[in-house]
Design an enzyme around this catalytic site. Structure first.
Site, PDB file in Angstrom:
ATOM      1  N   HIS A 131       0.834  -1.207   0.000  1.00  0.00           N
ATOM      2  CA  HIS A 131       0.000   0.000   0.000  1.00  0.00           C
ATOM      3  C   HIS A 131       0.870   1.259   0.000  1.00  0.00           C
ATOM      4  O   HIS A 131       0.639   2.189  -0.782  1.00  0.00           O
ATOM      5  CB  HIS A 131      -0.930  -0.023   1.222  1.00  0.00           C
ATOM      6  CG  HIS A 131      -1.755   1.215   1.398  1.00  0.00           C
ATOM      7  ND1 HIS A 131      -3.051   1.307   0.932  1.00  0.00           N
ATOM      8  CD2 HIS A 131      -1.464   2.407   1.964  1.00  0.00           C
ATOM      9  CE1 HIS A 131      -3.523   2.517   1.217  1.00  0.00           C
ATOM     10  NE2 HIS A 131      -2.577   3.213   1.843  1.00  0.00           N
ATOM     11  N   GLU A 132       1.873   1.304   0.853  1.00  0.00           N
ATOM     12  CA  GLU A 132       2.717   2.509   0.954  1.00  0.00           C
ATOM     13  C   GLU A 132       3.539   2.705  -0.315  1.00  0.00           C
ATOM     14  O   GLU A 132       3.684   3.828  -0.803  1.00  0.00           O
ATOM     15  CB  GLU A 132       3.625   2.424   2.187  1.00  0.00           C
ATOM     16  CG  GLU A 132       2.871   2.444   3.520  1.00  0.00           C
ATOM     17  CD  GLU A 132       1.965   3.663   3.688  1.00  0.00           C
ATOM     18  OE1 GLU A 132       2.315   4.744   3.187  1.00  0.00           O
ATOM     19  OE2 GLU A 132       0.894   3.526   4.304  1.00  0.00           O
ATOM     20  N   HIS A 135       1.494   4.290  -2.997  1.00  0.00           N
ATOM     21  CA  HIS A 135       1.390   5.758  -2.907  1.00  0.00           C
ATOM     22  C   HIS A 135       2.573   6.403  -3.642  1.00  0.00           C
ATOM     23  O   HIS A 135       2.421   7.417  -4.321  1.00  0.00           O
ATOM     24  CB  HIS A 135       1.427   6.228  -1.448  1.00  0.00           C
ATOM     25  CG  HIS A 135       0.106   6.186  -0.726  1.00  0.00           C
ATOM     26  ND1 HIS A 135      -1.039   6.778  -1.215  1.00  0.00           N
ATOM     27  CD2 HIS A 135      -0.242   5.640   0.478  1.00  0.00           C
ATOM     28  CE1 HIS A 135      -2.035   6.594  -0.349  1.00  0.00           C
ATOM     29  NE2 HIS A 135      -1.577   5.902   0.687  1.00  0.00           N
ATOM     30  N   GLU A 194      -6.248   7.016  -1.449  1.00  0.00           N
ATOM     31  CA  GLU A 194      -6.249   5.840  -0.580  1.00  0.00           C
ATOM     32  C   GLU A 194      -6.749   4.603  -1.317  1.00  0.00           C
ATOM     33  O   GLU A 194      -6.155   3.533  -1.243  1.00  0.00           O
ATOM     34  CB  GLU A 194      -7.136   6.096   0.648  1.00  0.00           C
ATOM     35  CG  GLU A 194      -6.436   6.802   1.778  1.00  0.00           C
ATOM     36  CD  GLU A 194      -5.135   6.109   2.131  1.00  0.00           C
ATOM     37  OE1 GLU A 194      -5.126   4.889   2.343  1.00  0.00           O
ATOM     38  OE2 GLU A 194      -4.101   6.790   2.169  1.00  0.00           O
TER      39      GLU A 194
END
Ligand SMILES: [Zn+2]
Length: 269
Positions: A131-132, A135, A194
Site C-alpha cells: 500500500h505505501e 502511494h 487511498e
C-alpha cells in the site's frame, strides 16, 4: 501553515534550479491522469534527503527477526513495483507506540515497529508495504504538493518562497508524504488516493507471492486494534487510513483479479 510550508518548499525547489513544467502523468493500472509540477527526479531527491535525516533522528530497531522480515518482504514488493529512480531501502524504526509506515519517493520505506503486532506475518507486512509503495508509484505526494501549489498560485508566492527554512521544508515533506509522528502530524491522503493505493498495493502483494486475501484480514485486525487501544483517540495510521465500507468493498471487488495474479504459475520474485 500547511499550504504555506508546502508552497515554500516547492517554490524553493523551483528557484533552486528546478523547472515549473506541468506534466500530465497517468497512474499505472488505474489509468487516472494527474497534473504534476515536480519531476520524478526532483521528487526522488527530496525522498533521499528526508530519509537520511529521519535515520539520524529516529531510533532504528535492532530486532534481528523483525528486521529480517522487513528485508524479505520489502525485496519482493520492490521487485514488482514500477518505481523509476528507486534506490530501495527498508528501515525498521524502533517506535513500539507508533503503528505506522510510509514510502518516500525514491523507494525509501520506513516501518515503525508499532505496526508489527498488527501486521502479524509476512503477508500482513506485504499489505502495508504494498500500500505505501503504491502511494509512491502513483506519486500521490507530488500530486498533493502540486495541487497545493496551484491553489496557492498568487501574490503570496514569492514572499512565501523567501521565507523558506529547512525546518518548515522538512515539516512540509513529512506532511505531504505521510511520515508523521516525528515533527508533525501526517495529512491524510484523499479518499481517491487511498483507494488507488489499496488497488495497486493489492496487485503488488499478489505479484510478489502473498495471498491478497491477507489484506482483508489485516484491515480487520487494524479495526480491532483501534477499538482496543485507541481509547477514544485516533491512532495515526487509521486516522490517515480510515477503514470504511468503501475500502473493504473495493478490496473484495478486486480480490478475484488479485487472486488470479497470485496463482499465476510464472516465477514470483
Ligand atoms: Zn495510504
Amino acid at each position: 501553515m500547511t499550504r504555506r510550508t508546502l508552497l515554500t518548499l516547492l517554490f524553493s525547489a523551483i528557484l533552486a534550479g528546478g523547472t515549473l513544467l506541468p506534466s500530465c502523468a497517468t497512474v499505472p493500472e488505474t489509468g487516472r491522469s494527474q497534473l504534476l509540477l515536480i519531476s520524478p527526479g526532483e521528487e526522488a531527491q527530496m525522498g533521499f534527503t528526508e530519509f537520511e535525516k529521519l535515520k539520524k533522528s529516529v531510533p532504528i530497531s535492532k530486532d534481528p527477526v523483525a528486521n529480517a522480515a522487513l528485508q524479505r518482504v520489502g525485496k519482493r514488493i520492490a521487485a514488482v513495483a514500477p518505481l523509476p529512480n528507486a534506490r530501495w531501502e527498508f528501515v525498521l524504526f524502533d517506535k513500539p507506540d507508533v503503528p505506522n509506515a510510509f514510502c518516500l519517493p525514491g523507494g525509501k520505506v520506513g516501518v515503525y515497529s508499532g505496526i508489527l503486532p498488527i501486521t502479524e506475518d509476512d503477508a500482513g507486512l506485504a499489505t502495508v508495504i504494498g500500500h505505501e509503495v503504491a502511494h509512491a508509484v502513483a506519486r500521490h505526494g507530488a500530486e498533493r504538493m502540486s495541487e497545493n501549489m496551484l491553489i496557492q498560485l498568487g501574490g503570496q508566492l514569492l514572499e512565501d518562497a523567501a521565507l523558506g527554512s529547512s525546518q518548515t521544508a522538512q515539516a512540509a515533506i513529512q506532511q505531504a508524504y505521510g511520515i508523521g509522528s516525528t515533527l508533525t502530524v501526517a495529512l491524510p491522503h484523499s479518499r481517491k488516493q487511498e483507494l488507488e493505493a489499496d488497488h495497486l498495493g493489492l496487485l503488488y502483494m499478489a505479484r510478489a507471492g502473498y495471498d491478497p486475501r491477507a489484506a482483508l484480514a489485516f484491515w480487520k485486525r487494524f479495526s480491532e486494534y483501534e477499538k482496543k487501544h485507541g481509547g477514544g483517540k485516533q491512532i495515526e495510521f487509521l486516522s490517515t487510513h480510515p477503514l470504511d465500507e468503501q475500502r473493504i468493498r473495493q478490496i473484495e471487488g478486486l480480490l478475484p483479479q488479485a487472486e488470479m495474479e497470485y496463482r499465476k504459475p510464472d516465477a514470483k520474485p
